[in-house]
Design an enzyme around this catalytic site. Structure first.
Site, PDB file in Angstrom:
ATOM      1  N   TYR A   1      -2.140   5.933  -5.063  1.00 20.32           N
ATOM      2  CA  TYR A   1      -3.079   6.838  -5.131  1.00 20.32           C
ATOM      3  C   TYR A   1      -2.820   8.050  -5.755  1.00 20.32           C
ATOM      4  O   TYR A   1      -1.759   8.489  -5.562  1.00 20.32           O
ATOM      5  CB  TYR A   1      -3.622   7.146  -3.704  1.00 20.32           C
ATOM      6  CG  TYR A   1      -4.398   6.120  -2.959  1.00 20.32           C
ATOM      7  CD1 TYR A   1      -5.661   5.590  -3.185  1.00 20.32           C
ATOM      8  CD2 TYR A   1      -3.666   5.519  -1.754  1.00 20.32           C
ATOM      9  CE1 TYR A   1      -6.127   4.567  -2.457  1.00 20.32           C
ATOM     10  CE2 TYR A   1      -4.217   4.290  -1.108  1.00 20.32           C
ATOM     11  CZ  TYR A   1      -5.430   3.967  -1.529  1.00 20.32           C
ATOM     12  OH  TYR A   1      -6.086   2.937  -0.900  1.00 20.32           O
TER      13      TYR A   1
ATOM     14  N   THR B   1      -5.139   2.760  -7.739  1.00 16.21           N
ATOM     15  CA  THR B   1      -6.435   2.438  -6.903  1.00 16.21           C
ATOM     16  C   THR B   1      -7.155   3.761  -7.147  1.00 16.21           C
ATOM     17  O   THR B   1      -7.067   4.900  -6.841  1.00 16.21           O
ATOM     18  CB  THR B   1      -6.353   2.252  -5.400  1.00 16.21           C
ATOM     19  OG1 THR B   1      -5.472   1.166  -5.316  1.00 16.21           O
ATOM     20  CG2 THR B   1      -7.593   2.028  -4.689  1.00 16.21           C
TER      21      THR B   1
ATOM     22  N   SER C   1       1.087  -1.200   0.033  1.00 22.47           N
ATOM     23  CA  SER C   1      -0.067   0.039  -0.035  1.00 22.47           C
ATOM     24  C   SER C   1       0.740   1.439  -0.088  1.00 22.47           C
ATOM     25  O   SER C   1       1.920   1.179   0.527  1.00 22.47           O
ATOM     26  CB  SER C   1      -0.789   0.044   1.198  1.00 22.47           C
ATOM     27  OG  SER C   1      -1.438   1.427   1.497  1.00 22.47           O
TER      28      SER C   1
ATOM     29  N   HIS D   1     -13.318  -1.886  -2.328  1.00 20.70           N
ATOM     30  CA  HIS D   1     -12.290  -1.439  -1.341  1.00 20.70           C
ATOM     31  C   HIS D   1     -12.656  -2.168   0.107  1.00 20.70           C
ATOM     32  O   HIS D   1     -12.543  -1.457   1.211  1.00 20.70           O
ATOM     33  CB  HIS D   1     -12.210   0.119  -0.981  1.00 20.70           C
ATOM     34  CG  HIS D   1     -10.825   0.698  -0.660  1.00 20.70           C
ATOM     35  ND1 HIS D   1      -9.842   1.368  -1.557  1.00 20.70           N
ATOM     36  CD2 HIS D   1     -10.219   0.482   0.259  1.00 20.70           C
ATOM     37  CE1 HIS D   1      -8.994   1.591  -1.050  1.00 20.70           C
ATOM     38  NE2 HIS D   1      -8.956   1.421   0.123  1.00 20.70           N
TER      39      HIS D   1
ATOM     40  N   LYS E   1      -7.725  -0.671  -9.859  1.00 25.84           N
ATOM     41  CA  LYS E   1      -8.483  -1.294  -8.929  1.00 25.84           C
ATOM     42  C   LYS E   1      -9.424  -0.376  -8.329  1.00 25.84           C
ATOM     43  O   LYS E   1      -9.256   0.827  -8.124  1.00 25.84           O
ATOM     44  CB  LYS E   1      -7.553  -1.464  -7.691  1.00 25.84           C
ATOM     45  CG  LYS E   1      -8.141  -2.192  -6.396  1.00 25.84           C
ATOM     46  CD  LYS E   1      -6.877  -2.463  -5.340  1.00 25.84           C
ATOM     47  CE  LYS E   1      -7.282  -2.902  -4.047  1.00 25.84           C
ATOM     48  NZ  LYS E   1      -8.249  -2.153  -3.391  1.00 25.84           N
TER      49      LYS E   1
HETATM   50  C1  GLV Z   1      -6.804   2.609   2.810  1.00 24.62           C
HETATM   51  O1  GLV Z   1      -6.792   1.967   1.667  1.00 24.62           O
HETATM   52  C2  GLV Z   1      -7.659   2.267   3.761  1.00 24.62           C
HETATM   53  O2  GLV Z   1      -8.733   1.661   3.058  1.00 24.62           O
HETATM   54  O3  GLV Z   1      -8.006   2.719   4.717  1.00 24.62           O
END
Ligand code: GLV
Length: 397
Positions: A130, A156, A107, A276, A252
């Site tokens: 991001y 994402t 991430s 998500h 994504k």
């Molecule tokens: C980050 O990707 C979250 O969902 O906190």
């Protein structure tokens, strides 16, 4: 606790080992958590078709994702704050994934930085991006991922605004934790976690600290995402990301065929059907319920992955039957990490692989790449079960 047989056992152990604010961060969805729960519940509604007297002595779970061989059609999903579930969590998870032979996705909201994980591991990992307002930062982080040898970029697109998660707000989540009596109590009651965390160096957002400019509170995910994520994100930006990156890209956060098509137009090599983990638009459908329509419309054009609600190898198998090529697991491995560090992630992967293998065998199948809707059971009425399954073909009637 007795034998660890399923992901739920690892979850129970993680709850006892990880400070509440971080356990809750992983185990939460936005608002009423309806979509979060639906992700898992709707997997359970799908039934499997048992077949017998098929030679199942030779079986294989091997496949390829984005052209890279994997031991099974599973990847570790990007999960923010992985390094707060266990000290150096990203390194441990990446090592467990590499040993098992499946991709690890890091991430952007990680605790260990890209460079730290790259130095500590041998197998290339995927990096999740991001879109931030500061394009200089985005360009740099893409270049940093390239320099670290990352083998795919996971762009994402469903979190330009952070979904409201009540548990995080009530816990006043931050990394590192605040020094209030409540937060100190949560930490001191988890001594093994605290001891390891004190020994390690990585305790805040390693990909951002020292790289992002003008952020007022870097320890609070909600504060800096609100300041930094770019609300004006458009497909043009994703096209730019693909060009700057130049390698395989997964887009994504797709729940709509039109968005999937736009991602393909931007050069996506794969799309991931995802809400998500129920953490963004509460009220959105479960990922597994949307998967068939995306596969029907776009499956011939692009590799399709999915995530959301996967807690067993049976869930993986169901997603494969409905047309996913790859399935990303988030909480399933995070609970293993929180419970037992690297050994826990290994354990989670072994549990999933064993369940997938046994389920495949009991469905009378030998090869994970040959699963299809014909391995699912629709009752006496051919057609969709709970709005999930695409109509059966002639072969089945
Ligand atoms: C980050 O990707 C979250 O969902 O906190």
């Amino acid at each position: 606790m007795g034998a660890i047989l399923e992901i739920a056992d690892l979850k129970q152990l993680a709850r006892r080992r990880v400070p509440k604010m971080f356990f809750d961060y992983a185990d939460s969805g936005s608002w009423s958590e309806t979509t979060y729960r639906a992700n898992s519940e709707e997997f359970r509604q799908i039934k499997l078709r048992q077949r017998v007297a098929v030679d199942i002595s030779e079986r294989s779970l091997k496949t390829a994702l984005l052209g890279q061989e994997t031991a099974m059609p599973v990847a570790l999903a990007p999960v923010g704050l992985t390094g707060m579930q266990h000290a150096d969590g990203e390194i441990l998870a990446a090592r467990a994934a590499a040993d098992f032979g499946v991709p690890f996705s890091m991430s952007m909201f990680s605790i260990c930085s890209i460079e730290t994980v790259a130095q500590a591991t041998k197998r290339p990992f995927w990096f999740q991006l991001y879109m931030m307002r500061d394009r200089g930062f985005v360009g740099d982080i893409i270049d940093r991922a390239k320099a670290a040898g990352c083998s795919a970029l996971v762009a994402t697109v469903d979190l330009q605004m952070l979904g409201q998660r009540h548990k995080d707000l009530r816990n006043r989540l931050s990394a590192p934790p605040r020094l209030t009596p409540k937060h100190i109590w949560q930490v001191v009651t988890r001594p093994a976690w605290a001891f390891e965390m004190l020994r390690c160096k990585n305790r805040t957002f390693g990909n951002v600290v020292g790289h992002a400019k003008g952020v007022s509170d870097l320890s609070s995910l909600s504060a800096w995402t609100a300041e930094q994520l770019d609300l004006s994100l458009s497909w043009k930006d994703i096209e730019w990301v693909k060009q700057r990156w130049g390698g395989p890209m997964i887009v994504k956060g797709i729940l709509d065929v039109r968005d999937g098509q736009s991602a393909i137009d931007c050069g996506a090599d794969a799309i991931s059907v995802s809400n998500h983990g129920g953490r963004q638009l509460d009220g959105a459908p479960s990922s597994i319920s949307v998967l068939p329509e995306i596969v029907d419309a776009l499956g011939s054009k692009v590799e399709i992955h999915m995530d959301g609600g996967v807690r067993s190898g049976q869930d993986v198998l169901k997603a494969l039957c409905l047309g996913a090529k790859g399935v990303h697991i988030g909480r399933a491995y995070i609970f293993g990490l929180g419970a037992m560090g690297q050994a826990g992630v290994k354990h989670a992967l072994e549990i999933i692989a064993k369940e997938l293998d046994m389920t495949m065998a009991l469905c009378g199948e030998r090869n994970v790449t040959e699963l299809s809707e014909l391995n699912l059971y629709f009752g006496t009425r051919p057609g969709r079960t709970a709005g999930v399954l695409a109509a059966l073909g002639e072969e089945y009637a």
